[in-house]
Each structure stands twice: as C-alpha cells, then as structure tokens.
Design an enzyme around this catalytic site. Sequence first.
Site, PDB file in Angstrom:
ATOM      1  N   ASP A   1       1.120  -1.035  -0.251  1.00 25.70           N
ATOM      2  CA  ASP A   1      -0.215  -0.344   0.327  1.00 25.70           C
ATOM      3  C   ASP A   1       0.463   0.864  -0.225  1.00 25.70           C
ATOM      4  O   ASP A   1       1.955   1.305   0.738  1.00 25.70           O
ATOM      5  CB  ASP A   1      -1.241   0.134   1.199  1.00 25.70           C
TER       6      ASP A   1
ATOM      7  N   ASN B   1      -3.028  12.675  -2.859  1.00 28.61           N
ATOM      8  CA  ASN B   1      -3.389  13.795  -3.947  1.00 28.61           C
ATOM      9  C   ASN B   1      -3.790  15.296  -3.407  1.00 28.61           C
ATOM     10  O   ASN B   1      -4.872  16.257  -4.164  1.00 28.61           O
ATOM     11  CB  ASN B   1      -4.246  12.352  -3.641  1.00 28.61           C
TER      12      ASN B   1
ATOM     13  N   HIS C   1      -5.045  15.181  -8.169  1.00 27.71           N
ATOM     14  CA  HIS C   1      -5.460  13.660  -8.306  1.00 27.71           C
ATOM     15  C   HIS C   1      -4.360  13.359  -9.425  1.00 27.71           C
ATOM     16  O   HIS C   1      -3.868  11.714 -10.230  1.00 27.71           O
ATOM     17  CB  HIS C   1      -6.874  13.760  -8.672  1.00 27.71           C
TER      18      HIS C   1
ATOM     19  N   ASP D   1      -2.198  10.506  -9.715  1.00 22.96           N
ATOM     20  CA  ASP D   1      -2.218   9.317 -10.935  1.00 22.96           C
ATOM     21  C   ASP D   1      -0.401   8.726 -11.526  1.00 22.96           C
ATOM     22  O   ASP D   1      -0.621   7.768 -11.983  1.00 22.96           O
ATOM     23  CB  ASP D   1      -3.395   9.610 -12.260  1.00 22.96           C
TER      24      ASP D   1
ATOM     25  N   ARG E   1      10.126 -10.908 -11.584  1.00 27.34           N
ATOM     26  CA  ARG E   1      10.288 -11.206 -12.840  1.00 27.34           C
ATOM     27  C   ARG E   1       8.863 -11.486 -13.961  1.00 27.34           C
ATOM     28  O   ARG E   1       8.362 -11.231 -13.631  1.00 27.34           O
ATOM     29  CB  ARG E   1      10.484 -13.047 -12.404  1.00 27.34           C
ATOM     30  N   ASP E   2       9.025 -11.973 -14.986  1.00 28.94           N
ATOM     31  CA  ASP E   2       8.688 -12.447 -16.037  1.00 28.94           C
ATOM     32  C   ASP E   2       7.454 -13.601 -16.188  1.00 28.94           C
ATOM     33  O   ASP E   2       6.213 -13.414 -15.960  1.00 28.94           O
ATOM     34  CB  ASP E   2       8.729 -12.592 -17.430  1.00 28.94           C
TER      35      ASP E   2
ATOM     36  N   GLU F   1      -4.745   2.847  -3.997  1.00 27.85           N
ATOM     37  CA  GLU F   1      -3.566   2.251  -3.818  1.00 27.85           C
ATOM     38  C   GLU F   1      -2.583   1.181  -3.710  1.00 27.85           C
ATOM     39  O   GLU F   1      -1.482   1.197  -2.673  1.00 27.85           O
ATOM     40  CB  GLU F   1      -3.211   4.130  -2.714  1.00 27.85           C
TER      41      GLU F   1
ATOM     42  N   ARG G   1      14.099 -11.321   1.061  1.00 29.56           N
ATOM     43  CA  ARG G   1      14.935 -10.083   0.135  1.00 29.56           C
ATOM     44  C   ARG G   1      14.534 -10.033  -1.369  1.00 29.56           C
ATOM     45  O   ARG G   1      14.402  -8.344  -1.514  1.00 29.56           O
ATOM     46  CB  ARG G   1      16.496 -11.311  -0.453  1.00 29.56           C
TER      47      ARG G   1
ATOM     48  N   ARG H   1      14.054  -5.731  -1.892  1.00 32.95           N
ATOM     49  CA  ARG H   1      13.415  -5.048  -3.032  1.00 32.95           C
ATOM     50  C   ARG H   1      12.956  -4.542  -3.647  1.00 32.95           C
ATOM     51  O   ARG H   1      13.080  -3.140  -4.764  1.00 32.95           O
ATOM     52  CB  ARG H   1      14.431  -6.106  -4.183  1.00 32.95           C
TER      53      ARG H   1
END
Length: 670
Positions: free
Chosen positions: A504, A512, A517, A521, A536-537, A547, A563, A567
């Site tokens: 979050d 905002n 706003h 965005d 990763r893909d 949000e 870990r 990241r």
Amino acid sequence: MAVIQLSSAVMAQELPAVDPVVESRLDELLNNAGGAEEVAAELQTITDNLTDTTPIMSQVRTLTYLSMYKAYAGKVEEAYAIHSRVSRLADASGIPDAIAEAAANHIELKLLERKLTEAYTLLNEAILPLQDATLPRVRYYIHNLVARVYSNKNQYERALEHLIQAADAVDETDDSRTHIRRIHIKLRIAQLQTQLKNYDEAIRHTDEALALAESLQLTDIFYGEILLQKAITETDRGNYDDALAVYQQLENYFAGDEENGDLYGIVLNNMADLDIRTGRYNEAEELLNRALALAQEHEDPVSAELIQFNLGFVDVHQGEHEQGLSTMKTAVDRFRDTWIDSEFEGVLGEYAEALGMAGQYQQQARILLEQRDLRDKVFSLELQKNLTELQSLYDNKDKAQQIKLLQQQNDLKQQLLKNEEQRQLILTLLVILAAIAGVLVYFLYRAARKSNLKLKDANARLADQSIRDPLTGLLNRRAIQQELERQKKEARQTKREDAMILLDVDYFKRINDHYGHTAGDAVLMEISRRLVEVSRDSDKVVRWGGEEFLIYLSDAEHDAMPRLTQRVLDVIGSQPVSHDGHTIPITATAGFISFPFADLDNNEMDWEETLQLADMALYAGKVYGRNQAWGVMELNEPFEKARKRLETDLPGAISENIISVTVIHGPAQE
C-alpha cells in the site's frame, strides 16, 4: 500457436511505403561498407537527394544511418542534431515503424557513448511502437538492438527472446541483406553463450555461422568477426593452443589491411593476453605496444584502456608491482562504470591475481568478493534453465527454416520444369476464364480473411481490457481472482511454493490533496512501472485497488521472500517521482506470505485467507511506522489451535509466538 497468429496478423497489415531506389542504395552501401567517413559522405549524398515526396520510412532510414556514421566518425553533436530531425519527422508521421526506428537511433547513440544505463532506460521508447510495426527490416533491427542492451545489463533471457523475434523477422524477408542478417544473429547468439560460459553452444553457433557464410560466399564480410569470436570463446574455456592457432590465422588475414586496423588491434591485444597466461611476458609486451599504436591511430580509447591494463599486468608479472598495479587500478576504475558485468567480472579476476602477486592480500580479498557478487548476479541457475529452453526454441525454428529453404529450392526446380513443359502448350480461352475466376475467388477470400483477422484482433483487445487496469495497464483484481480460483479447482499434480506481496502506498491521500489527483495518477503509474521492472516475467503484478498493489510470485522460495520484498521496497522508495515541476517522495508498506502457508492445503487455508493474513501483516506495518514490510514466516502451533487467533488478532499471535514474522525496512527518507 500464438507466434503463428501474430506473424499472420503482421503479414495481413499493409506495410508502410518505401522508395525502392533509396532502399536499394542503402542496402548496397551496407553490403560494401568502407570507412566511417566514406560511408557518411555517401549517405549525405543520398540525404541531399531526398524530397518531401520521398516516403517517410526511406527518409527515416537514411537519416538514422547518417546519424550513426557521423557518430562513428567522432562527430557526436552532428549525430544528435540529425537524430532530433529524425524524431520530429517520425513523430509527425505517426507511423509506428518510423517512431520505433527513430527511438532505436537514440539508443544506438547512447551505446556508442558507452552510456549503457541511459540506453537501457530508453528501451520502452522503441519497444512500445515496435508492437505495431510491420516492416520486417525494422522489426529485425530493433529486436537485435534491444537484445544487445539486455545482454549488456545481464538480462540474457530477454536478450535471447528478442534475438528469436529478430530471426522471425528475417524469415519474412528475401533481399540482399537476408542471409547477412541470419548469419549476424547466429554470431550474436554465440557471443551471448560465451558470456554465459556455455562454450560448447557458443562454438556450435560460431561454426554454423562460418559454414553458412562460406556456402553463401559472404566470408569477406564475416570471416574476421566470426574467427575472432571463436578465438575469444576458446580462450575463455582455457583451450589456449586452439585459441592461438585461430589468432595466428587472423593475424595473417588482417596484416596490412588498414580498413580493419581496429579489429587487427583487438587480435594483437588478445594474442598478448594468451602470452601473459602462458608466461611469455616479453612477447606480450611487444604485441601490446603494437596494439596500442593501432588503437591510438584509430582513436579508440576503450581498446587503448584495455591494452594499458594488460601492460600493467605484464609489469606486475615482471616485478614492477607499484607501477603495474597503478596502471591496472586506473583502468579498473574506468571499466567499473562502462563495461558490462559479464566482461568486467573477468577483468576483476586478473586484477585480484595481480594484487595477490604483489602481496596486497587484503585488497585482493575485497576485489575477489566484488568478482564473486558479479558472477552470482550474471550466472543464476534459473536463468540457465530458461536460456536452455529458449535456445532449443531457436534451434528448432532455425532447423525448420533450413528445411523450408531446401523445400523452396526443390519447389523452384519443379516449377521450372513445369514452366518448360507449359511453354509448349497453347493457352485456351478456358484457361484464361479459369484464371480470371481464380483471381476473383482469391480477392474474395482475401477480403473475408482480412475481416476475420480484424474481428479476432478486436475480440482479443476486448478480452485484454476486461482484465487490465485502465490507468496502469497492470492486471486487475478480477484477473488474479479468476486465475487463483482456477488453480483452486484444479488439483495440482506437483506441489509448488508461491508467494504474495500486498503493498500500500504510504500517505497517498496527502499526495492527492497536496499535489492534485493528476499527480496521484502519475505516482501510481510510476510505481506500476517500477514493480514490473523489479519482478520476474513469471510474476503477476496486480493493481489490487486504489493505492494497493499485489505481486503474486510463482515458484518463490520461502527463504528468499525477505530479500525479494526488500528489493520491492527499495525500488519504490529509492527515488522520488517527478511531476509537473514537483519532486514527490514515495514509500510503501507491505505484508508478505508464502502460499500455501505452513504447508496447509486449500481446504485449511485457501488463497483468500492467506492473502487476508498478508493484509493483516500490512496493517501492522502501517501501525508501527510505515515504509516497511511485515512477513508472516512460520506457524509455531497446530493450525486448528491457532486459527481463531490468526483470523482476529495478528499482533497477539505474534506476541504469543503462535507465528513468526520478519520485518523489512525500506530505504531511509530525508
């Protein structure tokens, strides 16, 4: 099947117009390229003859080539001025092919300046319009370029994916550049496999590239480059005698060839490197001095720095420790910011060896640790597995293409025989009428097929829109709910460990209220981009609502979750978002958990209940300070005993050691 459908859709689209005369001159210029100044002069002549009526794609191609050759000649400011002209021309045209090619020109200029990170940040400017590009030449060029950038940034899986797409684009061409492009792709894959230390695969592709060049009589273009790659691969795998034999061939081939003086200098430097490895230091020093003179003559500072590094290594071997290490350190400090990791890792190894020879063991240990971290970064087991699968896909396509070419040759011979027989016959009116009818049927069929393709494309777009968030382009809550419910109904044949990170954005209402706003965005879109970049893909990045974002990770190791979550916090909070002249600091709070949790099955705790536990962990992170992540790691009591407490009072469950949690903190904020 998806690739076949895409290829058909592309072929069904109308290609942008080009000037065949200009295109032919450009192809001929590339096939017989001389020095940078000479080619730039010829390109300037072609440019001067362009008019407002020349098709946009031919104008863009000519100007991008002129920009690059100006840069090769050292006239970087002129190159960027031409690039600006190309960008304006492409943007005004609205043609995806032109926009993509202009963006690719910008990337190439950054690569030439060795600004690898800047080139990487520009990739989307070329990739996004490339999705709608139709010219096979443009798609080949940009996929090939993108593969170079990904390779430089250690993203080898993505690099190989784009090389496969470049090969697909080549298969749609049939001109004087087709075979040259095919050989170039084989050579690029050989370079990629050498960087990954897959030496057998690298040699196989190098030998195939050489055999293809010889069969097509293209050795004058590729001979030196292919043999140089083979020698580099043999050196890296430790076959010094084989490498030296290849380099001796190259030395004889390049000797006295002024146009290829830069490649000759590389050959001399690499031969000297072999001499250093085998203890022939005087011979190495003589070769390096010759190579340095060539690099300076051709104004090649990168090669000159590498040669100076090797000369410093020779000094260390000969007992001149202080002088040699100083020279090597200067080069290493420059390479650290400009070289790709897979190549810089080898340089660090030689520098560490020199430090050990000089007795500077503490400094040597530090460099060895840096080298180890780089090696771990470049060569992961998952990456190797994915690359093997992609390599197999490319090989299958390549073999299919070779079979297709042989079949086309046989079909052509058969057709010539038929034509010879039909020449003896007199065409009757019935044949003419049948031909006319065939043409009418063909056009009717083509119109129907085109309509069907448009309908399929429209349906696909509607389906995609139903599962995508319109602001960020991420998957929406409905998409992941459908996927997880499907998995819930299907009994898994193999047990798999997934994970969920629910996060979050901190103080989003303040953003905002304070910035508007539109700024809110912009923050959501930038966070979406960063989350996709760090994932990763195989992961699914979802806008969960407002949000809130969810990252669903497939095959995620339980112990790796702290870990991975670190990241995520770092990529969000490390840089503020710039919007409309404002610098907006952002952080996020997250809860994360493995799924299934504590080896519980779906009947005991399904995905919704597991996510609810992650949501409670997120809430705890909010209560205890934000810009952090709480991870639910272990269940320390039987689930039936702990269940009620977990559903109502996570802090209490933590304090009573019913569950174990770990807390990860985001980057410090000013």
